[in-house]
Design a protein around this motif. Structure first.
Motif, PDB file in Angstrom:
ATOM      1  N   LYS A  76       0.847  -1.195   0.000  1.00 58.70           N
ATOM      2  CA  LYS A  76       0.000   0.000   0.000  1.00 58.70           C
ATOM      3  C   LYS A  76       0.883   1.246   0.000  1.00 58.70           C
ATOM      4  CE  LYS A  76      -4.079  -2.098   0.640  1.00 58.70           C
ATOM      5  NZ  LYS A  76      -5.180  -2.053  -0.358  1.00 58.70           N
ATOM      6  N   LEU A 132       0.184   5.356   0.689  1.00 56.54           N
ATOM      7  CA  LEU A 132      -0.824   6.307   1.143  1.00 56.54           C
ATOM      8  C   LEU A 132      -0.435   7.713   0.704  1.00 56.54           C
ATOM      9  CD1 LEU A 132      -1.465   4.876   4.735  1.00 56.54           C
ATOM     10  CD2 LEU A 132      -2.246   4.028   2.502  1.00 56.54           C
ATOM     11  N   GLU A 142      -4.497   7.722  -7.556  1.00 57.51           N
ATOM     12  CA  GLU A 142      -5.262   6.705  -6.833  1.00 57.51           C
ATOM     13  C   GLU A 142      -6.096   5.875  -7.810  1.00 57.51           C
ATOM     14  OE1 GLU A 142      -7.962   6.796  -2.860  1.00 57.51           O
ATOM     15  OE2 GLU A 142      -8.788   7.892  -4.571  1.00 57.51           O
ATOM     16  N   HIS A 153      -4.087   4.988  -1.739  1.00 56.30           N
ATOM     17  CA  HIS A 153      -5.249   5.487  -1.006  1.00 56.30           C
ATOM     18  C   HIS A 153      -4.997   6.944  -0.626  1.00 56.30           C
ATOM     19  CE1 HIS A 153      -6.807   1.377  -0.632  1.00 56.30           C
ATOM     20  NE2 HIS A 153      -5.545   1.038  -0.419  1.00 56.30           N
ATOM     21  N   ILE A 161      -8.983   8.299   3.505  1.00 60.90           N
ATOM     22  CA  ILE A 161      -8.594   7.485   4.664  1.00 60.90           C
ATOM     23  C   ILE A 161      -8.141   8.338   5.843  1.00 60.90           C
ATOM     24  CG2 ILE A 161      -7.965   5.483   3.268  1.00 60.90           C
ATOM     25  CD1 ILE A 161      -4.991   6.356   3.739  1.00 60.90           C
ATOM     26  N   LEU A 171      -7.269   0.183   7.131  1.00 60.85           N
ATOM     27  CA  LEU A 171      -7.060  -0.419   5.805  1.00 60.85           C
ATOM     28  C   LEU A 171      -7.474  -1.876   5.853  1.00 60.85           C
ATOM     29  CD1 LEU A 171      -3.476   0.997   5.117  1.00 60.85           C
ATOM     30  CD2 LEU A 171      -5.639   1.937   4.311  1.00 60.85           C
TER      31      LEU A 171
END
Length: 254
Positions: free
Chosen positions: A31, A33, A49, A57, A88, A253
């Protein structure tokens, strides 16, 4: 691993973003971010994204370096995005007293306002604190009602400051500065509670040694994780597992 703070939507990655994401995946980063900065970064961030929906994210917030005397209108635009998209976190927000203190009062106003959003939306916050850890702690201690959570991104403070941050329920984002020879983190990291640490690059900035001064990228986060493992005298796999768990929990997540 999870890169909890990366600006891979920035123009520095325009020519090879696919390759950058692939290199990250190849070394085990699952992941990435993306913190927002200002009104102009929203479109490229959301496009990034959308291009890598399983990996990237987005967050939404106004970075303190982009706070000016148009603050109320800018915040209105930023806040409206929370009704249009699932983010998020509220970030990147905070206080920066390194470059310019002209708009310090406006920065503090924007910070408090965005903390209020985080409470209303039940989202964590990602906090920028360049030359402002103590001021930020003072504001957070006033605003913390038990519902705020988040991370002091790019942490480079003292052991005492780390403990104060943790006591307020906040995590520490550790990145490339941890590898710098004169960064001072070699004395701090061994004393930190690993349950409050998450990993980050802040790319394209702050590349870890031996890439210091070059463009940073998520794949370099492996060097940060190894540095923490060495200083903590722990297996790399254990550091990755614990920081992964911390990040997944903080940002919810799946």
């Amino acid at each position: 691993m999870i890169d909890s703070h990366a600006h891979i939507y920035a123009e520095e990655f325009e020519h090879d973003r696919d390759e950058v994401v692939q290199r990250a995946k190849d070394i085990g980063i699952k992941k990435i971010l993306l913190p927002n900065i200002d009104l102009n970064s929203i479109k490229p961030m959301l496009a990034t994204e959308a291009a890598y929906p399983d990996t990237c994210h987005s967050m939404m917030g106004l970075h303190p370096c982009y706070v000016n005397d148009n603050i109320e209108q800018d915040l209105e635009v930023i806040k409206a995005w929370f009704d249009k998209h699932n983010f998020i976190a509220v970030g990147e927000i905070g206080i920066d007293l390194y470059w310019d203190k002209t708009f310090q009062a406006e920065q503090e106003f924007a910070f408090r306002e965005q903390l209020k959003w985080a409470k209303e939306l039940a989202l964590p916050v990602v906090i920028h604190t360049r030359d402002s850890i103590d001021q930020t702690l003072d504001i957070l201690s006033q605003e913390q009602d038990g519902s705020l959570s988040g991370v002091f991104h790019c942490f480079g403070g003292s052991i005492e400051q780390a403990k104060a941050i943790n006591q307020l329920g906040f995590h520490l984002g550790i990145g490339g500065v941890s590898t710098f020879k004169n960064g001072g983190m070699d004395k701090v990291i061994p004393e930190l509670n690993l349950d409050y640490i998450i990993l980050e690059t802040d790319c394209p900035y702050l590349a870890p040694t031996p890439h210091r001064g070059k463009r940073n990228e998520p794949a370099f986060m492996q060097l940060v994780a190894q540095r923490i493992a060495d200083l903590k005298e722990m297996p790399l796999e254990q550091v990755c597992a614990i920081t992964d768990r911390n990040t997944e929990k903080l940002f919810q997540l799946k």
